[in-house]
Motif scaffolding. Structure first.
Motif, short mmCIF file in Angstrom:
data_model
loop_
_atom_site.label_atom_id
_atom_site.label_comp_id
_atom_site.label_asym_id
_atom_site.label_seq_id
_atom_site.Cartn_x
_atom_site.Cartn_y
_atom_site.Cartn_z
N SER A 142 28.92 -67.50 -6.76
CA SER A 142 29.83 -67.29 -7.89
C SER A 142 29.27 -67.88 -9.17
CB SER A 142 31.19 -67.92 -7.57
OG SER A 142 31.75 -67.36 -6.40
N ILE A 143 28.71 -69.10 -9.07
CA ILE A 143 28.14 -69.73 -10.27
C ILE A 143 26.95 -68.93 -10.78
CG2 ILE A 143 26.94 -71.80 -11.13
CD1 ILE A 143 28.62 -73.43 -9.12
N GLY A 144 26.05 -68.54 -9.86
CA GLY A 144 24.86 -67.79 -10.27
C GLY A 144 25.19 -66.46 -10.89
N ILE A 145 26.13 -65.72 -10.28
CA ILE A 145 26.51 -64.41 -10.81
C ILE A 145 27.21 -64.56 -12.16
CG2 ILE A 145 28.01 -62.42 -10.43
CD1 ILE A 145 27.37 -62.64 -7.45
N ALA A 146 28.04 -65.61 -12.32
CA ALA A 146 28.70 -65.85 -13.60
C ALA A 146 27.68 -66.12 -14.70
CB ALA A 146 29.67 -67.02 -13.48
N LEU A 147 26.64 -66.91 -14.38
CA LEU A 147 25.60 -67.19 -15.37
C LEU A 147 24.83 -65.91 -15.72
CD1 LEU A 147 24.22 -70.63 -14.08
CD2 LEU A 147 25.56 -70.20 -16.14
N LEU A 148 24.54 -65.10 -14.71
CA LEU A 148 23.86 -63.84 -14.97
C LEU A 148 24.70 -62.93 -15.84
CD1 LEU A 148 22.35 -63.05 -11.43
CD2 LEU A 148 21.06 -63.63 -13.49
N TRP A 149 25.99 -62.85 -15.53
CA TRP A 149 26.88 -61.96 -16.28
C TRP A 149 27.04 -62.42 -17.72
CZ3 TRP A 149 28.33 -57.26 -15.28
CH2 TRP A 149 29.38 -56.70 -16.02
N SER A 150 26.98 -63.73 -17.94
CA SER A 150 27.15 -64.25 -19.30
C SER A 150 26.02 -63.81 -20.23
CB SER A 150 27.23 -65.78 -19.28
OG SER A 150 25.99 -66.35 -18.88
N GLU A 151 24.89 -63.42 -19.65
CA GLU A 151 23.75 -62.99 -20.46
C GLU A 151 23.77 -61.49 -20.74
OE1 GLU A 151 21.58 -64.94 -21.86
OE2 GLU A 151 22.54 -66.71 -20.97
N ALA A 152 24.71 -60.78 -20.12
CA ALA A 152 24.69 -59.31 -20.21
C ALA A 152 24.85 -58.83 -21.64
CB ALA A 152 25.78 -58.71 -19.31
N ASP A 153 25.83 -59.38 -22.38
CA ASP A 153 26.08 -58.89 -23.74
C ASP A 153 24.88 -59.12 -24.65
OD1 ASP A 153 28.58 -58.01 -23.07
OD2 ASP A 153 29.60 -59.84 -23.72
N THR A 154 24.21 -60.27 -24.48
CA THR A 154 23.02 -60.54 -25.30
C THR A 154 21.92 -59.54 -24.99
OG1 THR A 154 23.56 -62.90 -25.31
CG2 THR A 154 21.31 -62.28 -25.92
N LEU A 155 21.73 -59.26 -23.71
CA LEU A 155 20.70 -58.29 -23.33
C LEU A 155 21.04 -56.89 -23.84
CD1 LEU A 155 19.95 -59.50 -19.70
CD2 LEU A 155 18.48 -59.76 -21.70
N VAL A 156 22.33 -56.54 -23.85
CA VAL A 156 22.75 -55.24 -24.38
C VAL A 156 22.41 -55.15 -25.87
CG1 VAL A 156 24.74 -53.80 -24.94
CG2 VAL A 156 24.54 -54.79 -22.68
N ALA A 157 22.71 -56.23 -26.61
CA ALA A 157 22.42 -56.22 -28.05
C ALA A 157 20.92 -56.11 -28.30
CB ALA A 157 22.96 -57.50 -28.69
N LEU A 158 20.12 -56.81 -27.48
CA LEU A 158 18.67 -56.72 -27.63
C LEU A 158 18.18 -55.31 -27.34
CD1 LEU A 158 17.61 -60.10 -25.96
CD2 LEU A 158 17.39 -59.50 -28.37
N ASP A 159 18.74 -54.69 -26.30
CA ASP A 159 18.29 -53.32 -25.99
C ASP A 159 18.77 -52.34 -27.05
OD1 ASP A 159 16.99 -51.59 -23.83
OD2 ASP A 159 18.88 -50.55 -24.22
N ARG A 160 19.89 -52.63 -27.68
CA ARG A 160 20.36 -51.76 -28.77
C ARG A 160 19.32 -51.76 -29.89
NH1 ARG A 160 24.91 -48.29 -29.20
NH2 ARG A 160 24.91 -47.61 -31.36
N ARG A 161 18.78 -52.93 -30.19
CA ARG A 161 17.75 -53.02 -31.22
C ARG A 161 16.49 -52.29 -30.77
NH1 ARG A 161 17.58 -59.33 -32.44
NH2 ARG A 161 15.65 -58.67 -33.49
N ILE A 162 16.18 -52.37 -29.47
CA ILE A 162 15.02 -51.63 -28.95
C ILE A 162 15.25 -50.13 -29.12
CG2 ILE A 162 13.71 -51.08 -26.86
CD1 ILE A 162 14.29 -53.90 -25.86
N GLY A 163 16.47 -49.67 -28.81
CA GLY A 163 16.78 -48.25 -28.96
C GLY A 163 16.66 -47.77 -30.39
N ASP A 164 17.13 -48.57 -31.34
CA ASP A 164 17.01 -48.19 -32.76
C ASP A 164 15.54 -48.11 -33.18
OD1 ASP A 164 19.75 -48.11 -32.93
OD2 ASP A 164 19.94 -50.13 -33.77
N ALA A 165 14.74 -49.07 -32.68
CA ALA A 165 13.31 -49.03 -33.00
C ALA A 165 12.65 -47.80 -32.37
CB ALA A 165 12.63 -50.31 -32.51
N TYR A 166 13.10 -47.45 -31.18
CA TYR A 166 12.54 -46.26 -30.51
C TYR A 166 12.93 -44.99 -31.25
CZ TYR A 166 10.97 -43.34 -26.63
OH TYR A 166 10.32 -42.42 -25.87
N ASP A 167 14.16 -44.96 -31.81
CA ASP A 167 14.58 -43.82 -32.64
C ASP A 167 13.60 -43.61 -33.79
OD1 ASP A 167 16.78 -43.21 -31.17
OD2 ASP A 167 18.22 -44.21 -32.48
N ALA A 168 13.20 -44.71 -34.44
CA ALA A 168 12.28 -44.61 -35.57
C ALA A 168 10.92 -44.08 -35.11
CB ALA A 168 12.12 -45.98 -36.23
#
Length: 588
Positions: A178-204
């Protein structure tokens, strides 16, 4: 559901419930069999501990019990491998079906969206959503089967088995998980934001690549190859930098929760050994518990690796649903067009096509009677192309009305008209003559699929392009190349004009569509159209955007567009004598 775009993609599985349920059942069987194998190994070890696996007799050692366990484990492994192979094929099949559905929906939606949307978003952005983003969603949902679904089953079955051995044996791994999965899940939004920036760069990157290929003639003409290559490298470097930032973040944050989860090994081994020493648990049960918790930890660590894929897919799914959720500004009406010949009537209309408040046309009124040829002239940027796009509702008006019909049959607002019928009978031929990478005949038959070869030749003759066939080695079967690259600009325009004539429309709008023709060829094409319309049961109405005097002189009447409205109209001779704006535009 709208807040979870990846779950919305997962909901597409509802279109194939049979395969979905069958895959789930097969994967459940595979994972139950895996835990069953581990339990059987524990029982075999238990029998070995008590001397039941190999029995010493008067005739020597009896291996029958050992061979029984070997055959049982091998048979179960073979059956599990077979079922797992079938489940894997099914999950890949479902993933490919999902990809097909998503791409089909994106393409359909792109066709439904109005021109203003496409002007705001580049080609590269649309291509990225259909390729990179759709692929990432597909990969994530395939991994959903292999990681999320299977791991969920393993967690439930494994903790249940450990609980049967001892509640304490299961409690600590459950807490660590439970602790490990909670820590992993807490990073999900940050990773989504980072990939959003990757997607915008790929658009260019995609947009720059598309422009570099489509604009290769301009690049070569101005010797811009090195500058464009530097620009493209800059976009690629930016894309790489964003990707590296995401990888660095994941490599720093993901190992900690994986380490916490891995402590389950130590607990099961230590507490299991203590229980064996006190006689409350058998050695075989400890071996089975270690095998189970080892599988459990490896699967959870796999979820840690999958987190990056899921984060990427969440960002990609959000970008896909941005397109799919976009509401088309232009919706079809239900009324059929008036019977008989069609004319055009624009009443006090205003239009700001980009929706940014910048009005291009304001309080504009113009009437074109059925069968009349009207030339529209105006300065560059005055809104001529926007006006032509309003007629088949490629762009929507803000105020006023665009009507088609006649005084005899009545006038009808295009917003109330069936869109398919409107665009079938009102055709706008733009200045940019677009041909598909196919044969000449296939391009001509786009609007008339059942046209005979004789009809194709007749249309080319009417468009003053009859001699074109003599120059093409394979005639109508000649492939014209990407965007008609094997033809000259004037040839492409005449082929597009022939295609429009084959559509047998009632209103034909030429948006500077003869700009690449010389005056004599243009006159011949228009004269052919005049002769053609005289033999029709329905007269052909034409609105011609003109930038040359020779084009304006062809028309029955000329309308001058200025300051967003019609400022003068009349015959070419009348305007030449009475309109300073017309004389300035035509260079008189």
């Amino acid at each position: 559901m709208r807040r979870s775009p990846l779950l919305r993609c997962l909901a597409v599985y509802g279109e194939m419930p049979g395969r979905f349920l069958l895959t789930a059942v097969l994967l459940a069987a595979v994972n139950i069999a895996l835990v069953g194998q581990q339990v059987l190994v524990g029982h075999a070890v238990q029998e070995a501990q008590h001397g039941k696996l190999v029995i010493a007799g008067s005739g020597g050692l009896d291996y029958s019990r050992a061979w029984l366990w070997v055959m049982l484990l091998l048979g179960l492994s073979l059956a599990r491998a077979t079922v797992q192979y079938g489940a894997g094929l099914l999950s890949l099949s479902i993933g490919q079906r999902l990809l097909t559905i998503l791409r089909g929906r994106i393409l359909t939606q792109i066709q439904r969206l109005d021109l203003a949307y496409h002007w705001r978003h580049g080609v590269g952005e649309m291509v990225t959503r259909m390729t990179r983003d759709a692929d990432k969603v597909r990969d994530a949902l395939i991994n959903f089967w292999r990681q999320i679904f299977e791991t969920g089953l393993i967690v439930v079955i494994s903790l249940g088995l450990l609980f049967l051995y001892s509640p304490w044996l299961a409690l600590v791994p459950a807490i660590l998980l439970s602790i490990g999965i909670a820590l992993l899940w807490s990073e999900a939004d940050t990773l989504v934001a980072l990939d959003r920036r990757i997607g915008d760069a790929y658009d260019a990157v995609t947009q720059d690549l598309s422009e570099g290929v489509n604009g290769v003639r301009v690049i070569k003409a101005f010797s811009l190859g090195e500058a464009r290559a530097d620009r493209f490298r800059h976009h690629v470097d930016l894309f790489r930098a964003e990707a590296r930032a995401a990888i660095r973040h994941a490599s720093r944050r993901v190992p900690l929760p994986q380490t916490i989860i891995a402590l389950s090994h130590a607990w099961v081994l230590g507490f299991g050994a203590w229980m064996v020493a006190h006689g409350t648990l058998g050695l075989g049960a400890v071996v089975a518990a270690m095998l189970v918790v080892n599988t459990l930890v490896l699967r959870i660590e796999g979820i840690g690796r999958l987190l990056q894929v899921i984060a990427d897919a969440r960002a990609s799914a959000a970008r896909i649903w941005e397109v799919l959720d976009a509401h088309p500004v232009i919706r079809s009406g239900a009324q059929p067009l008036p019977t008989g010949p069609l004319g055009i009537r624009l009443r006090n209309l205003s239009a700001s096509p980009l929706g940014d408040g910048a009005t291009v046309l304001r309080d504009l009124s113009l009437s074109v009677q059925p069968g009349e040829i009207v030339a529209l002239v105006g300065a560059t940027g005055s809104g001529k192309s926007i006006l032509t796009a309003l007629l088949p509702r490629l762009v929507e008006v803000d105020k006023g009305a665009v009507e088609v019909g006649s005084d005899q049959a009545g006038w009808q607002d295009v917003r109330e008209t069936d869109l398919r019928e409107l665009r079938r009978r009102v055709h706008v031929l733009p200045q940019e003559s677009f041909l598909f990478s196919d044969t000449l005949a296939a391009n001509l038959r786009l609007c008339a699929p059942h046209a005979t070869e004789a009809q194709l030749r007749e249309a080319l003759d009417n468009a003053a392009a009859g001699e074109l066939l003599e120059r093409l080695s394979e005639g109508l079967d000649t492939r014209v190349g990407d965007r008609g690259a094997t033809l000259s600009g004037g040839q492409r325009q005449r082929v597009c004009l022939a295609r429009a004539l084959l559509a047998d429309v009632d209103i034909l709008v030429l948006d500077d569509a003869t700009s690449a023709l010389d005056a004599r060829t243009e006159r011949r094409a228009i004269d052919n159209i005049r002769a053609l319309r005289s033999g029709r049961t329905r007269p052909l109405t034409m609105l011609i955007v003109a930038s040359r005097l020779s084009t304006a002189l062809i028309a029955d009447r000329v309308a001058v567009l200025g300051e967003g409205r019609i400022i003068a109209q009349g015959s070419p001779e009348h305007l030449a004598n009475n309109s300073a704006s017309y004389r300035a535009l035509m260079g008189l």
